[in-house]
Design a protein around this motif. Structure first.
Motif, PDB file in Angstrom:
ATOM      1  N   LYS A  74       0.908  -1.284   0.141  1.00 46.43           N
ATOM      2  CA  LYS A  74       0.041  -0.008   0.024  1.00 46.43           C
ATOM      3  C   LYS A  74       0.964   1.239   0.107  1.00 46.43           C
ATOM      4  O   LYS A  74       1.977   1.344   0.515  1.00 46.43           O
ATOM      5  N   ALA A  75       0.322   2.312  -0.792  1.00 43.85           N
ATOM      6  CA  ALA A  75       1.149   3.560  -0.583  1.00 43.85           C
ATOM      7  C   ALA A  75       1.366   4.210   0.630  1.00 43.85           C
ATOM      8  O   ALA A  75       0.203   4.213   1.368  1.00 43.85           O
ATOM      9  N   PRO A  76       2.235   4.795   0.710  1.00 40.60           N
ATOM     10  CA  PRO A  76       2.193   5.382   2.432  1.00 40.60           C
ATOM     11  C   PRO A  76       1.274   6.699   2.507  1.00 40.60           C
ATOM     12  O   PRO A  76       0.792   7.139   1.368  1.00 40.60           O
ATOM     13  N   LYS A  77       0.754   7.136   3.580  1.00 41.63           N
ATOM     14  CA  LYS A  77      -0.175   8.198   3.609  1.00 41.63           C
ATOM     15  C   LYS A  77       0.638   9.530   3.697  1.00 41.63           C
ATOM     16  O   LYS A  77       1.665   9.505   4.236  1.00 41.63           O
ATOM     17  N   SER A  78       0.203  10.285   2.855  1.00 41.64           N
ATOM     18  CA  SER A  78       1.057  11.675   2.872  1.00 41.64           C
ATOM     19  C   SER A  78       0.505  12.498   3.701  1.00 41.64           C
ATOM     20  O   SER A  78      -0.372  12.555   4.260  1.00 41.64           O
ATOM     21  N   PRO A  79       1.428  13.268   4.433  1.00 46.60           N
ATOM     22  CA  PRO A  79       0.917  14.350   5.536  1.00 46.60           C
ATOM     23  C   PRO A  79      -0.052  15.477   5.090  1.00 46.60           C
ATOM     24  O   PRO A  79      -0.088  15.782   3.903  1.00 46.60           O
ATOM     25  N   GLU A  80      -0.982  15.496   5.884  1.00 42.62           N
ATOM     26  CA  GLU A  80      -1.977  16.702   5.462  1.00 42.62           C
ATOM     27  C   GLU A  80      -1.425  17.917   5.179  1.00 42.62           C
ATOM     28  O   GLU A  80      -0.600  18.372   6.068  1.00 42.62           O
ATOM     29  N   GLU A  81      -1.903  18.741   4.450  1.00 43.31           N
ATOM     30  CA  GLU A  81      -1.426  20.019   4.190  1.00 43.31           C
ATOM     31  C   GLU A  81      -1.774  21.122   5.288  1.00 43.31           C
ATOM     32  O   GLU A  81      -0.908  21.749   5.779  1.00 43.31           O
ATOM     33  N   ALA A  82      -2.888  20.780   5.788  1.00 45.88           N
ATOM     34  CA  ALA A  82      -3.422  21.603   7.143  1.00 45.88           C
ATOM     35  C   ALA A  82      -2.288  21.397   8.148  1.00 45.88           C
ATOM     36  O   ALA A  82      -2.150  22.476   8.934  1.00 45.88           O
ATOM     37  N   GLU A  83      -1.988  20.361   8.636  1.00 50.26           N
ATOM     38  CA  GLU A  83      -1.216  19.779   9.762  1.00 50.26           C
ATOM     39  C   GLU A  83       0.222  20.690   9.367  1.00 50.26           C
ATOM     40  O   GLU A  83       0.777  21.136  10.386  1.00 50.26           O
ATOM     41  N   ILE A  84       0.649  20.613   8.215  1.00 51.11           N
ATOM     42  CA  ILE A  84       1.986  21.223   7.934  1.00 51.11           C
ATOM     43  C   ILE A  84       1.986  22.895   8.074  1.00 51.11           C
ATOM     44  O   ILE A  84       2.955  23.443   8.567  1.00 51.11           O
ATOM     45  N   ALA A  85       0.785  23.291   7.613  1.00 49.39           N
ATOM     46  CA  ALA A  85       0.688  24.832   7.952  1.00 49.39           C
ATOM     47  C   ALA A  85       0.649  25.121   9.249  1.00 49.39           C
ATOM     48  O   ALA A  85       1.122  26.267   9.838  1.00 49.39           O
ATOM     49  N   ASN A  86      -0.077  24.583  10.086  1.00 46.44           N
ATOM     50  CA  ASN A  86      -0.288  24.736  11.534  1.00 46.44           C
ATOM     51  C   ASN A  86       0.958  24.512  12.135  1.00 46.44           C
ATOM     52  O   ASN A  86       1.414  25.463  13.119  1.00 46.44           O
ATOM     53  N   GLU A  87       1.833  23.668  12.072  1.00 45.25           N
ATOM     54  CA  GLU A  87       3.021  23.257  12.270  1.00 45.25           C
ATOM     55  C   GLU A  87       3.994  24.370  12.085  1.00 45.25           C
ATOM     56  O   GLU A  87       5.004  24.660  13.035  1.00 45.25           O
ATOM     57  N   LEU A  88       3.959  24.954  10.879  1.00 40.44           N
ATOM     58  CA  LEU A  88       4.916  26.024  10.542  1.00 40.44           C
ATOM     59  C   LEU A  88       4.699  27.326  11.089  1.00 40.44           C
ATOM     60  O   LEU A  88       5.466  28.065  11.775  1.00 40.44           O
ATOM     61  N   LYS A  89       3.042  27.617  11.479  1.00 38.45           N
ATOM     62  CA  LYS A  89       2.805  28.907  12.231  1.00 38.45           C
ATOM     63  C   LYS A  89       3.316  28.717  13.599  1.00 38.45           C
ATOM     64  O   LYS A  89       3.706  29.648  14.167  1.00 38.45           O
ATOM     65  N   ALA A  90       3.358  27.555  14.277  1.00 41.68           N
ATOM     66  CA  ALA A  90       3.736  27.197  15.622  1.00 41.68           C
ATOM     67  C   ALA A  90       5.129  27.613  15.731  1.00 41.68           C
ATOM     68  O   ALA A  90       5.573  28.179  16.687  1.00 41.68           O
ATOM     69  N   TYR A  91       5.798  26.952  14.878  1.00 40.56           N
ATOM     70  CA  TYR A  91       7.358  27.124  14.847  1.00 40.56           C
ATOM     71  C   TYR A  91       7.648  28.953  14.772  1.00 40.56           C
ATOM     72  O   TYR A  91       8.588  29.117  15.206  1.00 40.56           O
ATOM     73  N   GLU A  92       6.976  29.542  13.688  1.00 43.12           N
ATOM     74  CA  GLU A  92       7.227  31.029  13.636  1.00 43.12           C
ATOM     75  C   GLU A  92       6.838  31.776  14.934  1.00 43.12           C
ATOM     76  O   GLU A  92       7.494  32.764  15.259  1.00 43.12           O
TER      77      GLU A  92
END
Length: 125
Positions: A74-92
């Motif tokens: 099975k193909a691996p699950k790709s990370p969701e775009e919303a989670e990446i955006a939220n993690e980037l905002k928290a990092y900034e």
């Protein structure tokens, strides 16, 4: 004269040896086995069964029981775009920690861990 007799004896010895060798070869060809072949019942039965055996026909589906079907992983699950955006905002939004400053920007008292305390002098009596 002695050398002539040696030559003659050598040639006669060689001739006799050849005759004996050829007579031995002739004797070998006339030798026949004297043992009579006895009937071996077990061997006869075995040979009879081997000749009567018929190999079963091979079908196309016979290998299916021994071979597993291939299924790709099975193909691996790709990370969701919303989670990446939220993690980037928290990092900034994180505050940068600078050495020698507290969280609010106030200066922190520096402790020198390698400083040795002076030894107290002991009084001798």
């Amino acid at each position: 004269m002695f050398s002539q007799t040696l030559r003659a004896s050598r040639s006669s010895i060689a001739r006799v040896a050849k005759q004996q060798a050829s007579s031995m070869m002739i004797k070998r060809t006339f030798i026949t086995p004297t043992a009579v072949r006895q009937a071996d019942l077990v061997q006869d039965l075995y040979m009879k069964e081997l000749k009567a055996y018929k190999i079963p026909p091979v079908k196309a589906g016979d290998a299916d029981a021994h071979v597993q079907k291939f299924s790709p992983p099975k193909a691996p699950k790709s990370p969701e775009e919303a989670e990446i955006a939220n993690e980037l905002k928290a990092y900034e939004a994180q505050t940068v920690e600078i050495e020698g400053q507290a969280e609010g920007g106030a200066a922190v008292e520096e402790v020198d861990w390698f400083e040795e305390e002076p030894e107290e002098e002991t009084v001798h009596h």
